[in-house]
Design an enzyme around this catalytic site. Structure first.
Site, PDB file in Angstrom:
ATOM      1  N   HIS A   1      21.624 -54.299  -1.005  1.00 24.33           N
ATOM      2  CA  HIS A   1      21.867 -53.705   0.099  1.00 24.33           C
ATOM      3  C   HIS A   1      22.575 -54.828   1.126  1.00 24.33           C
ATOM      4  O   HIS A   1      22.164 -56.101   1.211  1.00 24.33           O
ATOM      5  CB  HIS A   1      20.501 -53.383   0.636  1.00 24.33           C
ATOM      6  CG  HIS A   1      19.433 -54.542   1.419  1.00 24.33           C
ATOM      7  ND1 HIS A   1      19.621 -55.287   2.576  1.00 24.33           N
ATOM      8  CD2 HIS A   1      18.639 -54.860   0.863  1.00 24.33           C
ATOM      9  CE1 HIS A   1      18.782 -55.989   2.605  1.00 24.33           C
ATOM     10  NE2 HIS A   1      18.162 -56.021   1.616  1.00 24.33           N
TER      11      HIS A   1
ATOM     12  N   ASP B   1      23.031 -53.754   4.356  1.00 22.70           N
ATOM     13  CA  ASP B   1      22.534 -53.772   5.619  1.00 22.70           C
ATOM     14  C   ASP B   1      21.520 -55.059   5.913  1.00 22.70           C
ATOM     15  O   ASP B   1      20.984 -55.603   4.986  1.00 22.70           O
ATOM     16  CB  ASP B   1      21.827 -52.252   6.035  1.00 22.70           C
ATOM     17  CG  ASP B   1      20.705 -52.058   5.249  1.00 22.70           C
ATOM     18  OD1 ASP B   1      20.903 -52.569   3.825  1.00 22.70           O
ATOM     19  OD2 ASP B   1      19.735 -51.723   5.783  1.00 22.70           O
TER      20      ASP B   1
ATOM     21  N   ASP C   1      18.643 -62.459   2.786  1.00 22.97           N
ATOM     22  CA  ASP C   1      18.334 -61.151   2.527  1.00 22.97           C
ATOM     23  C   ASP C   1      19.429 -60.168   2.917  1.00 22.97           C
ATOM     24  O   ASP C   1      19.334 -59.771   4.006  1.00 22.97           O
ATOM     25  CB  ASP C   1      16.864 -60.840   3.319  1.00 22.97           C
ATOM     26  CG  ASP C   1      16.309 -59.631   3.111  1.00 22.97           C
ATOM     27  OD1 ASP C   1      16.885 -58.888   2.141  1.00 22.97           O
ATOM     28  OD2 ASP C   1      15.469 -58.972   3.817  1.00 22.97           O
TER      29      ASP C   1
ATOM     30  N   GLU D   1      18.580 -50.149   3.489  1.00 26.14           N
ATOM     31  CA  GLU D   1      17.521 -50.590   2.794  1.00 26.14           C
ATOM     32  C   GLU D   1      16.733 -51.089   3.922  1.00 26.14           C
ATOM     33  O   GLU D   1      15.106 -50.722   3.786  1.00 26.14           O
ATOM     34  CB  GLU D   1      17.508 -51.874   1.766  1.00 26.14           C
ATOM     35  CG  GLU D   1      16.547 -51.932   0.775  1.00 26.14           C
ATOM     36  CD  GLU D   1      15.502 -52.991   1.506  1.00 26.14           C
ATOM     37  OE1 GLU D   1      14.418 -53.345   0.704  1.00 26.14           O
ATOM     38  OE2 GLU D   1      15.920 -53.696   2.315  1.00 26.14           O
ATOM     39  N   GLU D   2      17.100 -51.652   4.965  1.00 29.19           N
ATOM     40  CA  GLU D   2      16.171 -52.271   5.924  1.00 29.19           C
ATOM     41  C   GLU D   2      15.727 -51.216   6.924  1.00 29.19           C
ATOM     42  O   GLU D   2      14.895 -51.140   7.702  1.00 29.19           O
ATOM     43  CB  GLU D   2      17.036 -53.373   6.814  1.00 29.19           C
ATOM     44  CG  GLU D   2      17.142 -54.395   5.857  1.00 29.19           C
ATOM     45  CD  GLU D   2      16.205 -55.512   5.336  1.00 29.19           C
ATOM     46  OE1 GLU D   2      15.111 -55.041   5.650  1.00 29.19           O
ATOM     47  OE2 GLU D   2      16.289 -56.325   4.902  1.00 29.19           O
TER      48      GLU D   2
ATOM     49  N   GLU E   1      17.159 -59.414  -4.146  1.00 27.38           N
ATOM     50  CA  GLU E   1      16.299 -59.823  -3.130  1.00 27.38           C
ATOM     51  C   GLU E   1      15.784 -61.394  -3.240  1.00 27.38           C
ATOM     52  O   GLU E   1      15.794 -61.930  -4.213  1.00 27.38           O
ATOM     53  CB  GLU E   1      15.265 -58.876  -2.861  1.00 27.38           C
ATOM     54  CG  GLU E   1      15.565 -57.412  -2.614  1.00 27.38           C
ATOM     55  CD  GLU E   1      15.654 -57.109  -1.158  1.00 27.38           C
ATOM     56  OE1 GLU E   1      15.444 -58.162  -0.458  1.00 27.38           O
ATOM     57  OE2 GLU E   1      15.655 -55.984  -1.038  1.00 27.38           O
TER      58      GLU E   1
ATOM     59  N   HIS F   1      14.709 -62.492   7.781  1.00 27.33           N
ATOM     60  CA  HIS F   1      14.368 -61.915   9.083  1.00 27.33           C
ATOM     61  C   HIS F   1      14.014 -62.787  10.369  1.00 27.33           C
ATOM     62  O   HIS F   1      13.753 -62.325  11.182  1.00 27.33           O
ATOM     63  CB  HIS F   1      13.171 -61.018   8.631  1.00 27.33           C
ATOM     64  CG  HIS F   1      13.332 -59.734   7.831  1.00 27.33           C
ATOM     65  ND1 HIS F   1      12.618 -58.568   8.071  1.00 27.33           N
ATOM     66  CD2 HIS F   1      14.217 -59.670   6.961  1.00 27.33           C
ATOM     67  CE1 HIS F   1      13.272 -57.747   6.569  1.00 27.33           C
ATOM     68  NE2 HIS F   1      14.031 -58.228   6.366  1.00 27.33           N
TER      69      HIS F   1
END
Ligand SMILES: [Zn+2]
Length: 384
Positions: free
Chosen positions: A71, A73, A104, A139-140, A168, A357
């Site tokens: 992903h 995003d 990520d 995805e997030e 990932e 994150h």
């Protein structure tokens, strides 16, 4: 130069906080298009959600077909002033690449693209089979206009996949320490116990659900759900809150509730798990306590890609670059791999997840180089 670092920087400089794309997929579209991939940009919509851009690119028409999934995003940067380098700067300082998505997982995607371009350049521009990229921008977020629909779209076109690697950040401490080969499922529920409300001074006229729910919590938490197996730790039921909501000290409440979550392995399906807990509840209530469970909807079953030829090949590529034999692990939360497993064997292997994150999300540039070499080694072995 299309090295992993420059591709990662181009991606990081697109502020693609879900649902925005901000040019991120365009970076991949150009690189893969130039390398001869058949590139599709597909927008999915659903009422009440934002439209999301996705990308599918494939080179080659033959089997075997290996796909890199991921992903573009990212989660929001949080307090941007707290970052040592801009959250969307893609700056390198002291050998570290900074930016939201560095691990990520724009960094992982950049490594997969760099490895693929290098492999193609060394092999006359064509794989001895097929390589594809399944990249979503959802995805997030709530993930309704992403991988699930992209896979359905691909299946409707007759695309079949033999193996998939999701980039990932699977490694815990160091590059090469962990491959994720599956995930546990997740099921939540609420235990409700009905009593009879009354005055605390006259308990014989009431029925107090508070000691009853306490006894049921102990009963349901006590016995193991299974013993686990070679790929999974034992399933676990964990109570997370007990709620009576009673503000009076002289009233026996009419009802008590307790929330719980179960992380379960492949000894169970959602149905067999619910059956097991419902049966244990009946045994624990013994006709006296009035209790039932309200189950939450669940879209996360467990899955596992059993160790075999494909995982051996990835392990060998990792060992060659890092000197480490990775742990084949099923711990942690969920990812899009749970959807891909319905189409082909899937594993997750990417960068080191420590800063994902967080403020100052970052990766050593040397890890990008290692991961690119590992993916390159996977392609060599896969088509070799
Ligand atoms: Zn991710």
């Amino acid at each position: 130069m299309n090295d992993a670092l420059s591709i990662a920087q181009d991606l990081l400089r697109c502020p693609s906080v879900t649902p925005a794309d901000a040019g991120a997929l365009g970076v991949l579209e150009r690189l893969l298009g130039d390398a001869g991939f058949d590139v599709h940009r597909i927008t999915f919509s659903e009422e009440g959600t934002s439209d999301i851009d996705n990308l599918y690119a494939r080179i080659g028409t033959e089997a075997p077909h290996i796909s890199f999934a991921g992903h573009t995003d990212v989660v929001p940067p949080g307090d941007e002033a707290a970052w040592s380098h801009g959250a969307f700067s893609g700056d390198v300082k002291g050998g570290l690449l900074y930016g939201r998505g560095a691990v990520d997982m724009k960094g992982g995607i950049a490594c997969a693209v760099a490895a693929t371009l290098d492999y193609l350049a060394a092999n006359g521009g064509k794989p001895k089979g097929s390589i594809s990229f399944l990249i979503t921008g959802d995805e997030e977020g709530i993930a309704v206009n992403g991988t699930v629909k992209l896979l359905q779209w691909a299946a409707a076109r007759g695309e079949t996949f033999d193996h998939c690697i999701v980039g990932e950040p699977s490694n815990v401490e160091e590059m090469g320490d962990t491959i994720k080969i599956g995930r546990r499922g997740s099921q939540s529920g609420t235990l409700i116990v009905d009593g009879v409300q009354g005055h605390v001074a006259y308990p014989h006229r009431a029925s107090n659900p508070v000691p009853d729910i306490a006894a049921l919590i102990v009963a349901l938490s006590g016995d193991p759900l299974d013993a686990g197996n070679a790929q999974f730790q034992p399933s676990n039921l964990e109570f997370t809150s007990v709620d009576v909501g009673n503000t009076a000290t002289n009233v026996i409440p009419a009802q008590a509730g307790a929330k719980f979550n179960i992380r379960f392995n492949d000894h169970h399906t959602q149905e067999s798990l619910r059956d097991l807990i419902d049966k244990r509840l009946v045994a624990a209530t013994g006709n006296r306590i009035r209790a039932h469970i309200v189950w939450e909807p669940c879209n996360a079953d467990s899955f596992v890609t059993r160790p075999g030829a494909f995982t051996d090949l990835v392990v060998s590529a990792i060992e060659e670059v890092t000197g480490r034999k990775p742990d084949l692990n099923t711990g942690g939360g969920t990812s899009d791999a749970r959807f891909i497993t319905r189409y082909c064997p899937v594993i997750e292997f990417g960068l080191v997840g420590q800063t994902m994150h967080q403020i100052d999300e970052r990766t050593p540039v040397s890890d990008l180089e290692k991961l690119t070499k590992i993916y390159r080694g996977v392609l060599e072995r896969y088509f070799g």
